[in-house]
Write a protein that holds these residues in place. Structure first.
Motif, PDB file in Angstrom:
ATOM      1  N   MET A 168       0.950  -1.172  -0.065  1.00  0.00           N
ATOM      2  CA  MET A 168      -0.058  -0.056  -0.196  1.00  0.00           C
ATOM      3  C   MET A 168       0.839   1.276  -0.056  1.00  0.00           C
ATOM      4  SD  MET A 168      -2.670   1.111   2.912  1.00  0.00           S
ATOM      5  CE  MET A 168      -3.472  -0.370   2.730  1.00  0.00           C
ATOM      6  N   ALA A 169       1.908   1.165   0.853  1.00  0.00           N
ATOM      7  CA  ALA A 169       2.749   2.407   0.865  1.00  0.00           C
ATOM      8  C   ALA A 169       3.387   2.617  -0.410  1.00  0.00           C
ATOM      9  CB  ALA A 169       3.965   2.289   2.007  1.00  0.00           C
ATOM     10  N   GLU A 170       4.017   1.379  -1.347  1.00  0.00           N
ATOM     11  CA  GLU A 170       4.458   1.612  -2.369  1.00  0.00           C
ATOM     12  C   GLU A 170       3.729   2.424  -3.487  1.00  0.00           C
ATOM     13  OE1 GLU A 170       6.742  -0.982  -5.899  1.00  0.00           O
ATOM     14  OE2 GLU A 170       5.757  -1.879  -4.181  1.00  0.00           O
ATOM     15  N   GLU A 171       2.500   1.842  -3.550  1.00  0.00           N
ATOM     16  CA  GLU A 171       1.497   2.402  -4.448  1.00  0.00           C
ATOM     17  C   GLU A 171       1.207   3.720  -4.219  1.00  0.00           C
ATOM     18  OE1 GLU A 171      -3.217   1.721  -5.920  1.00  0.00           O
ATOM     19  OE2 GLU A 171      -2.425   0.356  -4.481  1.00  0.00           O
ATOM     20  N   ARG A 172       0.863   4.214  -3.020  1.00  0.00           N
ATOM     21  CA  ARG A 172       0.558   5.577  -2.583  1.00  0.00           C
ATOM     22  C   ARG A 172       1.840   6.530  -2.827  1.00  0.00           C
ATOM     23  NH1 ARG A 172      -2.897   4.609   2.514  1.00  0.00           N
ATOM     24  NH2 ARG A 172      -4.909   3.953   1.603  1.00  0.00           N
ATOM     25  N   THR A 173       3.074   6.040  -2.566  1.00  0.00           N
ATOM     26  CA  THR A 173       4.304   6.722  -2.695  1.00  0.00           C
ATOM     27  C   THR A 173       4.555   6.981  -3.896  1.00  0.00           C
ATOM     28  OG1 THR A 173       5.070   5.818  -0.514  1.00  0.00           O
ATOM     29  CG2 THR A 173       6.699   7.186  -1.882  1.00  0.00           C
ATOM     30  N   GLU A 174       4.328   6.096  -4.881  1.00  0.00           N
ATOM     31  CA  GLU A 174       4.607   6.080  -6.339  1.00  0.00           C
ATOM     32  C   GLU A 174       3.837   7.312  -6.783  1.00  0.00           C
ATOM     33  OE1 GLU A 174       6.484   5.494  -9.891  1.00  0.00           O
ATOM     34  OE2 GLU A 174       6.506   3.755  -8.685  1.00  0.00           O
ATOM     35  N   ASN A 175       2.623   7.196  -6.661  1.00  0.00           N
ATOM     36  CA  ASN A 175       1.536   8.118  -7.076  1.00  0.00           C
ATOM     37  C   ASN A 175       2.044   9.554  -6.583  1.00  0.00           C
ATOM     38  OD1 ASN A 175       0.015   6.199  -8.480  1.00  0.00           O
ATOM     39  ND2 ASN A 175      -1.345   5.978  -6.618  1.00  0.00           N
ATOM     40  N   GLN A 176       2.479   9.721  -5.541  1.00  0.00           N
ATOM     41  CA  GLN A 176       2.846  10.946  -4.893  1.00  0.00           C
ATOM     42  C   GLN A 176       4.018  11.518  -5.875  1.00  0.00           C
ATOM     43  OE1 GLN A 176       3.917  10.666  -0.851  1.00  0.00           O
ATOM     44  NE2 GLN A 176       2.316  11.682  -0.090  1.00  0.00           N
ATOM     45  N   TYR A 177       4.956  10.657  -6.039  1.00  0.00           N
ATOM     46  CA  TYR A 177       6.235  10.996  -6.703  1.00  0.00           C
ATOM     47  C   TYR A 177       6.028  11.605  -8.239  1.00  0.00           C
ATOM     48  CZ  TYR A 177      10.299  10.396  -9.688  1.00  0.00           C
ATOM     49  OH  TYR A 177      11.370  10.486 -10.304  1.00  0.00           O
ATOM     50  N   LYS A 178       4.917  10.659  -8.956  1.00  0.00           N
ATOM     51  CA  LYS A 178       4.629  11.124 -10.202  1.00  0.00           C
ATOM     52  C   LYS A 178       4.042  12.470 -10.148  1.00  0.00           C
ATOM     53  CE  LYS A 178       4.502   6.480 -11.947  1.00  0.00           C
ATOM     54  NZ  LYS A 178       3.714   5.251 -12.680  1.00  0.00           N
ATOM     55  N   THR A 179       2.949  12.549  -9.223  1.00  0.00           N
ATOM     56  CA  THR A 179       2.112  13.824  -9.052  1.00  0.00           C
ATOM     57  C   THR A 179       3.211  15.281  -8.683  1.00  0.00           C
ATOM     58  OG1 THR A 179       0.303  12.746  -8.310  1.00  0.00           O
ATOM     59  CG2 THR A 179       0.257  15.025  -8.061  1.00  0.00           C
ATOM     60  N   PHE A 180       4.137  14.824  -7.904  1.00  0.00           N
ATOM     61  CA  PHE A 180       5.053  16.179  -7.585  1.00  0.00           C
ATOM     62  C   PHE A 180       5.830  16.478  -8.648  1.00  0.00           C
ATOM     63  CE2 PHE A 180       4.652  14.746  -2.679  1.00  0.00           C
ATOM     64  CZ  PHE A 180       3.276  15.703  -2.582  1.00  0.00           C
ATOM     65  N   LYS A 181       6.568  15.451  -9.366  1.00  0.00           N
ATOM     66  CA  LYS A 181       7.511  15.765 -10.443  1.00  0.00           C
ATOM     67  C   LYS A 181       6.519  16.210 -11.642  1.00  0.00           C
ATOM     68  CE  LYS A 181       9.210  12.000 -12.588  1.00  0.00           C
ATOM     69  NZ  LYS A 181       9.067  12.043 -14.183  1.00  0.00           N
ATOM     70  N   SER A 182       5.333  15.856 -11.721  1.00  0.00           N
ATOM     71  CA  SER A 182       4.677  16.562 -12.903  1.00  0.00           C
ATOM     72  C   SER A 182       4.180  17.897 -12.554  1.00  0.00           C
ATOM     73  CB  SER A 182       3.371  15.705 -13.331  1.00  0.00           C
ATOM     74  OG  SER A 182       2.472  16.437 -14.194  1.00  0.00           O
ATOM     75  N   ASN A 183       4.082  18.110 -11.282  1.00  0.00           N
ATOM     76  CA  ASN A 183       3.422  19.669 -11.128  1.00  0.00           C
ATOM     77  C   ASN A 183       4.497  20.621 -10.408  1.00  0.00           C
ATOM     78  OD1 ASN A 183       0.823  18.546 -11.379  1.00  0.00           O
ATOM     79  ND2 ASN A 183       0.339  18.321  -9.073  1.00  0.00           N
ATOM     80  N   HIS A 184       5.652  20.010 -10.200  1.00  0.00           N
ATOM     81  CA  HIS A 184       6.712  20.780  -9.330  1.00  0.00           C
ATOM     82  C   HIS A 184       7.858  20.601 -10.281  1.00  0.00           C
ATOM     83  CE1 HIS A 184       3.615  21.851  -6.187  1.00  0.00           C
ATOM     84  NE2 HIS A 184       3.480  20.567  -6.264  1.00  0.00           N
ATOM     85  N   GLY A 185       8.049  19.627 -10.809  1.00  0.00           N
ATOM     86  CA  GLY A 185       9.445  19.472 -11.522  1.00  0.00           C
ATOM     87  C   GLY A 185      10.433  18.611 -10.837  1.00  0.00           C
ATOM     88  N   ALA A 186      11.686  18.078 -11.240  1.00  0.00           N
ATOM     89  CA  ALA A 186      12.346  17.195 -10.194  1.00  0.00           C
ATOM     90  C   ALA A 186      13.142  18.058  -9.350  1.00  0.00           C
ATOM     91  CB  ALA A 186      13.545  16.654 -11.409  1.00  0.00           C
ATOM     92  N   LYS A 187      13.101  19.237  -9.274  1.00  0.00           N
ATOM     93  CA  LYS A 187      14.098  20.137  -8.289  1.00  0.00           C
ATOM     94  C   LYS A 187      13.222  20.474  -6.971  1.00  0.00           C
ATOM     95  CE  LYS A 187      17.639  21.657 -11.162  1.00  0.00           C
ATOM     96  NZ  LYS A 187      18.459  23.055 -11.784  1.00  0.00           N
TER      97      LYS A 187
END
Length: 552
Positions: A168-187
């Motif tokens: 469960m943690a992996e799925e949610r963290t994966e979604n978090q990472y993708k969302t943050f990278k898309s909205n805020h960038g890698a930096k």
């Protein structure tokens, strides 16, 4: 390997400014590990992992204290803790305000303690009698409190010893990472925090391909001038762990040396270097690292008594070095110290570190040909790994394979079949295939099916899907340089063909034998002539069975 704590995904209980009502948000299960050391009677020392009820999320610190004392008093009603007699404090002794809001933070292990107010009073009075000592009720020095200090250590974690919560943690963290990278960038700090949380989870599951992808995606950000100070060391640390688990020990060692330049020497870094030298066969360097780390960890704890000790890993590393140098009995002594340390340190719940220590002790007994003792420790390890890491974890598969080999020595062929079949089904799914291990287990399975006549071997057909998975994985892993293209791959295909034959899948065996002949023919450093002749003879028999319409 340390530096990334196990479980690999942890959160810190912290207290926000009362005006800044940051919340837990309810996205993850909120779990704490509660350990208590009773100064009057050690029989009340305890450790247990518990989930905090939702009604206490986003609540003030005083509510958390209330709940913890209630929980503890149900366990030990004869020696209750008094709610008004304790405060929440951080590991340095700073008392949190009772009105502070509990918020979720993601970090490595952070200790929070409940300190007896009587001990605080004694510490303050002591400081008054010693003018050179600085301190107050709000900034206690743990060393001022002394041995009478009664403290509860609270580490807030997502329970990574629970495979369901882990997924469960992996799925949610994966979604978090993708969302943050898309909205805020890698930096973005949000993106980088999520990236490292995700990699912590992935590395514990040996999802090394995914880690390589994430490392590539955040490389430029971590190396950038404005972020390098905060993120570059974490980046090379994670890359080192990934290379280590991919068995690229030379690359891992160079990365650890680079970390040494960046952050200086520490007992945990020395331990990682020791394990790496050990895996490379450089036993003298490995032993020096472990012994230096054991000396340094004592110094670190004297400087900061609340420092997280990791002597179990150091005992284990030193034991493995002595064992590999030929002094198995001396190595066993160190490994037994490691096992006891982990059992004492991890509490009553099953923990994967205890299972790893059981496996190291078991292998020492195996080297001494003490088969029954080895099997006992391996069975305990398999059970713990299944409960904490899941049946698909490489740790579980490795333990099952080792157990299967020992059970053959004990003439327990049916149990050996079950263990080796489970191990083979597990190992074919790894991101980094271990060719020799797969060859060895396939060969033993064939032996159990033929000469040893294990009853379970009648179910050899259940291994056919694993053979298909393995065949599909070998090519891509050779292209990715994770598997070396040589005669060893030919030997593996020959062993796979033998398992396919006992499963009566002759067309599959035919394909495997043809691939084995290709790899044997390409091998120039070793004479594969006899293996080629053997493959051709078996191929003739298989083709005859296919022509007669026998089997699959």
């Amino acid at each position: 390997l340390l530096l990334i704590p196990h479980p690999p995904f942890q959160t810190r209980i912290s207290i926000a400014n009362p005006q800044n009502h940051a919340t837990l948000g309810g996205r993850m299960p909120f779990r704490v590990i509660l350990s208590y050391s009773c100064p009057e009677d050690s029989k009340y020392d305890t450790a247990f992992s518990i989930k905090v009820p939702r009604k206490y999320w986003d609540k003030e610190a005083k509510h958390l204290i209330q709940w913890f004392t209630e929980f503890y008093n149900k366990k030990f009603p004869e020696r209750p803790l008094v709610e008004t007699g304790v405060d929440l404090a951080d590991k340095d002794g700073k008392i949190y305000p009772a009105e502070g809001i509990i918020q979720e933070c993601f970090s490595h292990k952070q200790e929070i303690v409940l300190i007896s107010k009587q001990d605080q009073k004694s510490a303050i009075e002591g400081s008054k009698n010693a003018p050179e000592t600085k301190g107050s009720a709000e900034t206690l020095n743990p060393s001022d409190i002394g041995s009478s200090r009664a403290a509860i250590t609270l580490n807030s974690v997502v329970d990574m010893e629970n495979p369901a919560e882990f997924a469960m943690a992996e799925e949610r963290t994966e979604n978090q990472y993708k969302t943050f990278k898309s909205n805020h960038g890698a930096k973005s700090t949000l993106t980088l925090k999520a990236a490292f949380r995700l990699m912590d989870i992935c590395i514990a599951q040996y999802k090394l391909d995914r880690i390589d992808q994430i490392l590539l995606e955040i490389k430029d950000a971590c190396e950038s001038k404005e972020l390098k100070k905060d993120w570059y060391t974490k980046y090379i640390q994670m890359k080192a762990f990934c290379r280590w688990k991919q068995s690229k020990f030379g690359e891992a060692l160079e990365l650890f040396k680079e970390m040494k330049k960046q952050v200086g020497l520490s007992s945990k870094l020395l331990e990682n270097m020791g394990h790496t030298y050990n895996s490379m066969g450089n036993y003298k360097e490995a032993q020096d690292c472990f012994q230096q780390a054991l000396e340094l960890v004592d110094v670190e704890q004297k400087l900061n008594p609340m420092t997280d000790s990791h002597k179990g890993g150091l005992y284990m590393g030193l034991g493995l070095v002595k064992k590999r140098q030929g002094n198995v009995q001396a190595g066993l002594v160190e490994l037994q110290k490691a096992l006891k340390w982990y059992q004492d340190s991890t509490g009553p719940k099953p923990h994967s570190l205890v299972a790893k220590a059981h496996m190291s002790v078991a292998h020492a007994h195996e080297d001494l040909k003490e088969w029954s003792k080895a099997a006992m420790h391996m069975e305990l390890a398999v059970d713990i790994f299944q409960k904490t890491c899941g049946s698909d974890s490489p740790l579980t598969g490795n333990a099952q394979g080792s157990l299967g080999k020992v059970l053959i020595q004990l003439n327990k062929y049916n149990a050996a079949w079950e263990a080796l079949a489970a191990a083979f089904n597990n190992e074919v799914k790894h991101d980094s295939l271990k060719v020799f291990t797969l060859f060895e287990h396939a060969t033993l399975i064939y032996r159990l099916c033929t000469s040893l006549k294990a009853k379970g071997a009648k179910d050899a057909k259940t291994l056919v899907p694993a053979l298909v998975t393995l065949d599909e994985a070998i090519g891509p892993q050779m292209e990715a340089k994770l598997v070396t293209r040589d005669g060893n791959v030919g030997a593996l295909y020959k062993a796979m063909a033998e398992v396919a034959i006992v499963a009566q899948h002759y067309r599959m065996a035919n394909g495997f034998l043809c691939k084995a002949l290709t790899f044997f023919g390409e091998e120039k450093s070793f004479d594969c002539g006899s293996l080629i002749v053997e493959c051709r003879n078996v191929l003739t028999l298989v083709n005859d069975l296919i022509r007669k319409g026998i089997g699959h």
